[in-house]
Design an enzyme around this catalytic site. Structure first.
Site, PDB file in Angstrom:
ATOM      1  N   PHE A  27     -19.592 -13.279  25.788  1.00 50.37           N
ATOM      2  CA  PHE A  27     -19.172 -12.036  25.150  1.00 50.37           C
ATOM      3  C   PHE A  27     -17.694 -12.033  24.786  1.00 50.37           C
ATOM      4  O   PHE A  27     -17.179 -11.016  24.284  1.00 50.37           O
ATOM      5  CB  PHE A  27     -19.519 -10.844  26.030  1.00 50.37           C
ATOM      6  CG  PHE A  27     -20.996 -10.725  26.314  1.00 50.37           C
ATOM      7  CD1 PHE A  27     -21.927 -11.007  25.325  1.00 50.37           C
ATOM      8  CD2 PHE A  27     -21.455 -10.368  27.568  1.00 50.37           C
ATOM      9  CE1 PHE A  27     -23.292 -10.923  25.576  1.00 50.37           C
ATOM     10  CE2 PHE A  27     -22.811 -10.284  27.830  1.00 50.37           C
ATOM     11  CZ  PHE A  27     -23.739 -10.557  26.835  1.00 50.37           C
ATOM     12  N   ILE A  46      -9.679   9.244   0.769  1.00 48.18           N
ATOM     13  CA  ILE A  46      -9.632   8.119  -0.168  1.00 48.18           C
ATOM     14  C   ILE A  46      -9.487   6.817   0.603  1.00 48.18           C
ATOM     15  O   ILE A  46      -8.675   6.717   1.530  1.00 48.18           O
ATOM     16  CB  ILE A  46      -8.449   8.257  -1.156  1.00 48.18           C
ATOM     17  CG1 ILE A  46      -8.593   9.526  -2.007  1.00 48.18           C
ATOM     18  CG2 ILE A  46      -8.344   7.026  -2.050  1.00 48.18           C
ATOM     19  CD1 ILE A  46      -9.767   9.513  -2.951  1.00 48.18           C
ATOM     20  N   HIS A  71     -27.200 -15.850  25.910  1.00 47.43           N
ATOM     21  CA  HIS A  71     -26.192 -15.636  26.945  1.00 47.43           C
ATOM     22  C   HIS A  71     -25.505 -16.931  27.376  1.00 47.43           C
ATOM     23  O   HIS A  71     -24.671 -16.912  28.280  1.00 47.43           O
ATOM     24  CB  HIS A  71     -26.825 -14.980  28.171  1.00 47.43           C
ATOM     25  CG  HIS A  71     -27.041 -13.512  28.019  1.00 47.43           C
ATOM     26  ND1 HIS A  71     -27.697 -12.971  26.936  1.00 47.43           N
ATOM     27  CD2 HIS A  71     -26.689 -12.460  28.802  1.00 47.43           C
ATOM     28  CE1 HIS A  71     -27.751 -11.656  27.067  1.00 47.43           C
ATOM     29  NE2 HIS A  71     -27.132 -11.318  28.182  1.00 47.43           N
ATOM     30  N   HIS A 118      -3.848   3.383  -3.260  1.00 51.83           N
ATOM     31  CA  HIS A 118      -4.033   2.932  -1.875  1.00 51.83           C
ATOM     32  C   HIS A 118      -3.454   1.549  -1.648  1.00 51.83           C
ATOM     33  O   HIS A 118      -2.694   1.333  -0.695  1.00 51.83           O
ATOM     34  CB  HIS A 118      -5.523   2.940  -1.522  1.00 51.83           C
ATOM     35  CG  HIS A 118      -5.812   2.628  -0.082  1.00 51.83           C
ATOM     36  ND1 HIS A 118      -5.512   1.406   0.507  1.00 51.83           N
ATOM     37  CD2 HIS A 118      -6.374   3.372   0.894  1.00 51.83           C
ATOM     38  CE1 HIS A 118      -5.874   1.427   1.772  1.00 51.83           C
ATOM     39  NE2 HIS A 118      -6.404   2.605   2.040  1.00 51.83           N
ATOM     40  N   ASP A 124      -8.613   6.700   7.917  1.00 49.78           N
ATOM     41  CA  ASP A 124     -10.068   6.685   7.753  1.00 49.78           C
ATOM     42  C   ASP A 124     -10.666   5.347   8.172  1.00 49.78           C
ATOM     43  O   ASP A 124     -11.736   5.305   8.780  1.00 49.78           O
ATOM     44  CB  ASP A 124     -10.433   6.962   6.286  1.00 49.78           C
ATOM     45  CG  ASP A 124     -10.129   8.392   5.873  1.00 49.78           C
ATOM     46  OD1 ASP A 124     -10.648   9.310   6.530  1.00 49.78           O
ATOM     47  OD2 ASP A 124      -9.377   8.586   4.901  1.00 49.78           O
ATOM     48  N   GLY A 125      -9.967   4.265   7.852  1.00 47.10           N
ATOM     49  CA  GLY A 125     -10.487   2.946   8.208  1.00 47.10           C
ATOM     50  C   GLY A 125     -10.589   2.763   9.704  1.00 47.10           C
ATOM     51  O   GLY A 125     -11.576   2.226  10.224  1.00 47.10           O
ATOM     52  N   GLU A 152     -16.571  -4.438  25.227  1.00 42.67           N
ATOM     53  CA  GLU A 152     -15.640  -5.535  25.496  1.00 42.67           C
ATOM     54  C   GLU A 152     -14.372  -5.464  24.642  1.00 42.67           C
ATOM     55  O   GLU A 152     -13.271  -5.699  25.134  1.00 42.67           O
ATOM     56  CB  GLU A 152     -16.336  -6.883  25.274  1.00 42.67           C
ATOM     57  CG  GLU A 152     -17.448  -7.188  26.254  1.00 42.67           C
ATOM     58  CD  GLU A 152     -18.798  -6.591  25.876  1.00 42.67           C
ATOM     59  OE1 GLU A 152     -19.775  -6.833  26.598  1.00 42.67           O
ATOM     60  OE2 GLU A 152     -18.873  -5.868  24.844  1.00 42.67           O
ATOM     61  N   PRO A 162      -5.390  -5.220  11.964  1.00 41.44           N
ATOM     62  CA  PRO A 162      -6.845  -5.048  12.101  1.00 41.44           C
ATOM     63  C   PRO A 162      -7.146  -3.603  12.495  1.00 41.44           C
ATOM     64  O   PRO A 162      -6.807  -3.172  13.595  1.00 41.44           O
ATOM     65  CB  PRO A 162      -7.207  -6.019  13.237  1.00 41.44           C
ATOM     66  CG  PRO A 162      -6.072  -6.981  13.319  1.00 41.44           C
ATOM     67  CD  PRO A 162      -4.865  -6.197  12.923  1.00 41.44           C
ATOM     68  N   HIS A 213       0.845  -1.198   0.000  1.00 42.54           N
ATOM     69  CA  HIS A 213       0.000   0.000   0.000  1.00 42.54           C
ATOM     70  C   HIS A 213       0.885   1.255   0.000  1.00 42.54           C
ATOM     71  O   HIS A 213       1.305   1.723   1.063  1.00 42.54           O
ATOM     72  CB  HIS A 213      -0.897   0.017   1.235  1.00 42.54           C
ATOM     73  CG  HIS A 213      -1.759  -1.194   1.378  1.00 42.54           C
ATOM     74  ND1 HIS A 213      -3.120  -1.179   1.131  1.00 42.54           N
ATOM     75  CD2 HIS A 213      -1.463  -2.471   1.738  1.00 42.54           C
ATOM     76  CE1 HIS A 213      -3.619  -2.393   1.336  1.00 42.54           C
ATOM     77  NE2 HIS A 213      -2.627  -3.184   1.704  1.00 42.54           N
TER      78      HIS A 213
END
Length: 670
Positions: free
Chosen positions: A436, A185, A472, A263, A153-154, A410, A117, A29
């Site tokens: 969770f 962008i 749950h 990008h 931006d992500g 969480e 991530p 990138h």
């Protein structure tokens, strides 16, 4: 060359290196790295305080990169500081290279976090800023530092940014400065195709100081950073309006900037050649540091020597005046397991393991001064209030406590704990209901990748949540988490320690193992309901081996019963019925298959001999125990999401009773 031209020249050097890394790898990138070069250049050449000779210096500023795909920008900048060679940049994304496609934490080379991530990297920074505040409240000015973050931006769009922004603003983290690379962008569209929010107003609503600038103007960047450093009582967001692919040119020398194509793909062919020429580089030999840029960073290195020398001198004086605090600082940053008097913990027979955990946490709160515990608005239910009762929660003006009320978030909570661990000097633990853990999986994976010893506390471990029903009731969660026991990290160790204790006493041992585990994350899985203790005379210390005999150690048992958690006591109740039929029983508690498989083959065979008939009982998916039970055995587990009813009714309806254990084993033996 005047100052601004020199700064632009240095930023262009970063752009050339970044674009060339991607071009040579034919993967990566370039655009974002080229647009962000001006900010990182100003930050590293003028503001970031660190010791080039001692990268692990605990008092250093820290830089957390959120968009890991912009790794060429970071590697190139660090090359200017002397942490990477041109040859290493040229090996971008190749096997065995120290410059992988997304940065992996390497403190010695100046990389503070693994990123990839989107959204997690800047949340690590929030956690690091909390850790820095916590340590400063205990140690004073030796921990007076700034945490810098870089977001794209992500990262702004990822939902975790709401939790991170809310929490940082609420706590007034004025030691946190974040640069937002706002280039309009994205990978496949312009940002206005997916969002029309006012980012500045959003962060202002979270009580951040917001400064908007031309993100490619070094003077504006310098002014903004200077202003941000002076802000008190709130974190700062610098919104830098940057140009995606700044300096990129097509074959006809027309602009290749502000284009989605830059990008996530190499510039390619004539566009690459024209771009490097436009930026003042040599397309035939692009991996160069310009002499004037080398001089700029050499000057900064000399400045850092003076700054760091002053910091070290102040630390020496502080050490003389505060020898006990100095000893604590050294111990806390050593990463060694804390000393805990485990013998003072007295458990109540038949307690729920979450309540037994609370007893342990009460002791840890008084004996482990650098421990921070967090809960996602469940402290009175996940029983982390056992810790909270001995301290108090963080507030905007008070970090003398040791508890983070994270609110219902969480993933944010987990990533903040990862950031605390990355900062160093603290032991971080976070808690919520086991079901969770689904919200936390991205952080759990990153904790395993970075080998961070965060303690994940999960309660309400099975369908015995009861009336709350299948939403749950964790069923598949244990199987998902136990997969981490089977993955190896780069050192060849299990990437996570997973422990589900069978009773209150085994809970103490589980916590001991967790606190002594300083190289990977630990999962502690606890029950909501009370559990009968294992048979008297049991040697709980053997739980440290992952699986051990807790009843009926006959030399040649007819059948071996295996479980973890509350199911072990159900096996014991069923064994009473089987013994009446003259069946020789051995019961094995297996809180951690990963630990068990790390023992010698002789020990494993002494507990569950090869070829033995084995019956496993699990309140989760049968796969939880299939590795222990083997081909000659049988696992009774769940095959549905659960039902809403009191837990004792569910035990009866779903077959988690002594009678069904008896029936299942008799059928298997027949």
């Amino acid at each position: 060359m005047n100052e601004k031209k020199l700064m632009n020249r240095a930023a262009d050097n970063i752009r050339i290196l970044a674009a060339s890394m991607v071009e040579k790898a034919n993967s990566g990138h370039p655009g974002g790295a080229m647009g962000g070069a001006d900010f990182v250049n100003v930050l590293f050449s003028e503001f970031l305080v660190y010791d080039p000779e001692n990268p692990r210096w605990e008092g250093r500023d820290r830089f957390f990169l959120d968009p890991g795909h912009m790794s060429p920008m970071l590697y190139s900048t660090l090359a200017l500081t002397g942490k990477f060679t041109m040859e290493e940049l040229a090996q971008f994304r190749q096997w065995g290279s120290p410059t992988p496609g997304h940065p992996e934490v390497d403190i010695m080379r100046g990389i503070e976090n693994t990123s990839g991530p989107l959204g997690q990297g800047h949340t690590f920074a929030v956690g690091a800023a909390i850790a820095a505040k916590f340590l400063k409240a205990r140690l004073g000015h030796v921990m007076d530092q700034t945490i810098y973050a870089y977001i794209s931006d992500g990262g702004i769009q990822e939902e975790i940014s709401q939790g991170a922004g809310r929490l940082a603003g609420h706590l007034g983290l004025d030691n946190l400065i974040m640069f937002y690379d706002s280039n309009d962008i994205q990978l496949s569209t312009a940002t206005d195709a997916v969002t029309s929010e006012d980012v500045a107003k959003k962060y202002e609503a979270w009580h951040w100081k917001v400064i908007t600038i031309d993100g490619n103007d070094p003077d504006a960047i310098r002014t903004a950073l200077t202003e941000a450093k002076a802000v008190t009582g709130q974190p700062t967001l610098i919104i830098g309006k940057t140009i995606m692919g700044k300096g990129a040119r097509k074959a006809d020398d027309s602009s290749y900037e502000r284009n989605c194509a830059t990008h996530g793909a190499p510039l390619g062919g004539d566009a690459y050649i024209n771009t490097i020429k436009n930026l003042g580089g040599d397309p035939t030999d692009p991996f160069q540091i310009f002499p004037e840029v080398k001089e700029l960073y050499a000057k900064r290195a000399e400045e850092l020597k003076k700054i760091v020398a002053e910091k070290y001198a102040a630390k020496t004086e502080w050490t003389k005046a505060n020898p006990e605090l100095a000893a604590k600082l050294e111990l806390w940053f050593s990463g060694k397991a804390p000393k805990v008097n485990w013998n003072v913990i007295e458990q109540k027979a038949g307690d729920a393991t979450r309540s037994a955990s609370a007893k342990v946490l009460g002791v840890l709160a008084t004996e482990v001064e650098n421990m921070i515990v967090s809960s996602a608005d469940l402290s009175n239910s996940d029983k982390t209030d056992g810790f909270l009762k001995k301290t108090h929660a963080f507030t905007k003006d008070d970090f003398t406590g040791a508890f983070l009320q994270a609110g219902v978030s969480e993933l944010t909570m987990a990533c903040c704990c990862l950031g605390m661990a990355l900062h160093g000097g603290v032991i971080a633990a976070c808690a919520t209901f086991f079901v969770f853990s689904d919200y936390m999986k991205p952080a759990i994976r990153m904790a395993a990748l970075m080998e961070l010893p965060v303690k994940f506390i999960w309660t309400h471990d099975a369908f015995r949540v009861g009336e709350d029903g299948p939403t749950h009731e964790p069923v598949e969660q244990e199987a998902q988490i136990r997969l981490m026991e089977k993955l190896k990290n780069h050192k060849g160790h299990n990437s996570m320690l997973v422990l589900r204790p069978a009773d209150a006493e085994e809970t103490t041992v589980a916590w001991k193992l967790a606190m002594e585990n300083t190289s990977t994350p630990t999962a502690l899985i606890f029950s909501r309901q009370n559990i009968a203790n294992l048979p008297a005379g049991n040697d709980y210390s053997q739980a440290a081996k992952g699986a051990y005999i807790v009843a009926g150690s006959d030399e040649n048992p007819d059948v071996i019963l295996v479980a973890s958690g509350s199911e072990v006591s159900t096996l014991e109740a069923g064994a009473e019925l089987l013994r009446k039929d003259g069946i020789k029983i051995r019961i094995v508690s297996a809180p951690s298959e990963g630990l068990f498989r790390s023992q010698s083959k002789e020990y494993q065979n002494s507990i569950i001999p090869t070829g033995a008939k084995v019956f496993g009982l699990t309140a989760g998916l049968p796969v939880n125990l299939e590795g222990l039970v083997g081909a000659n055995g049988k696992v009774f587990g769940l095959e549905s999401f659960g039902f809403s009813a009191p837990y004792k009714v569910l035990d009866e309806k779903l077959g988690f009773t002594a009678q069904n254990v008896y029936n299942q084993v008799k059928e298997m033996l027949a």
